[in-house]
Design an enzyme around this catalytic site. Sequence first.
Site, PDB file in Angstrom:
ATOM      1  N   TYR A  42       0.865  -1.176   0.000  1.00 49.35           N
ATOM      2  CA  TYR A  42       0.000   0.000   0.000  1.00 49.35           C
ATOM      3  C   TYR A  42       0.901   1.226   0.000  1.00 49.35           C
ATOM      4  CZ  TYR A  42      -3.937  -3.019   1.352  1.00 49.35           C
ATOM      5  OH  TYR A  42      -4.906  -3.988   1.403  1.00 49.35           O
ATOM      6  N   GLY A  43       1.421   1.532  -1.167  1.00 47.84           N
ATOM      7  CA  GLY A  43       2.395   2.584  -1.311  1.00 47.84           C
ATOM      8  C   GLY A  43       3.607   2.045  -2.033  1.00 47.84           C
TER       9      GLY A  43
END
Length: 315
Positions: free
Chosen positions: A42-43
């Site tokens: 997530y990133g």
Amino acid sequence: MSKQIIISGKPVGPKIDLPTAASIMKTALEQGATFWNGGMFYGTPEYNSLHVLKYYFTQYPEDADKVTLSIKGAFDPKSYQPTGSPAAIRADVERALQILAGTKKIDVFEMARVDPKVPIEESVQALAELVQEGKIGGVGLSEVSAASIRRAAKVARIEAVEIELSLFTTDPLSNGILAACEDLDIPVVAYSPVGRGFLTGQIRKLEDMAADDGRRHWPRYQADVFDQNFKLVAAVEEIAQRKQVPLASVAIAWSRQQGSKIIALPGASKAKQVVQNCTVVELSDEELREMDRLLKSMPVAGGRYPGMLEDQLNG
């Protein structure tokens, strides 16, 4: 009822306001959401949800023991491929621990997908060894078939299985996943209970999504199926209006009430959303039957994921 929040279901970047994020997370904890979920992908490798978590627990070290933290990994965001080899899993866990830097232990580490090149027994054994070494607290699985769950459970205790479960994704009710988890006493983490935003009532036509909204590329948001899918939204909205509660609350309640140990996993980016998502709504037996009838008469059109991502499901 157990409550859970997702730390970031969308990519995070350097522009994220960390104090604001921490304030929202603090609100979640105050509302009783003690099971938190994040992901290493997530990133970017340099800045993802674990960096946000590190910031939070640096600011609030007293909260570390109040939160059960589940982290997804063993997935390469560049190739969009699972990496389930023992070496890759160990490397990911070590990297996660390095980012958290002792601010919070990893209570559950989940393989984000099943690696088709590695027998699931080998992947789970690697995680079990990391539990024995005290690197992680427990083994989790994500997007696995009923058969894979049963195979994995023969190797180690499975602390959680994360799957998509909503009025838009009812497959686990019929494909044996929920039954396997019930049989093995495994908690189910139900992500996207509001159908990736469809069941919030905020998206009523395609134009309600920004031009750069990634969901425009997803099968269920395409022009040829949008109107069909919105019929279900409108029908469930009528139930919510009768109950005088938000549409999203009804959707979350439906997911939660599909089993004895289901934790709904709605995402939230504002404190108001967190409070709403944590407010428990109960559906009566008659309301559940009514929603079952709606599902049969208004089938959802389109797949869950675009392209090759669909091929990675339920390994």
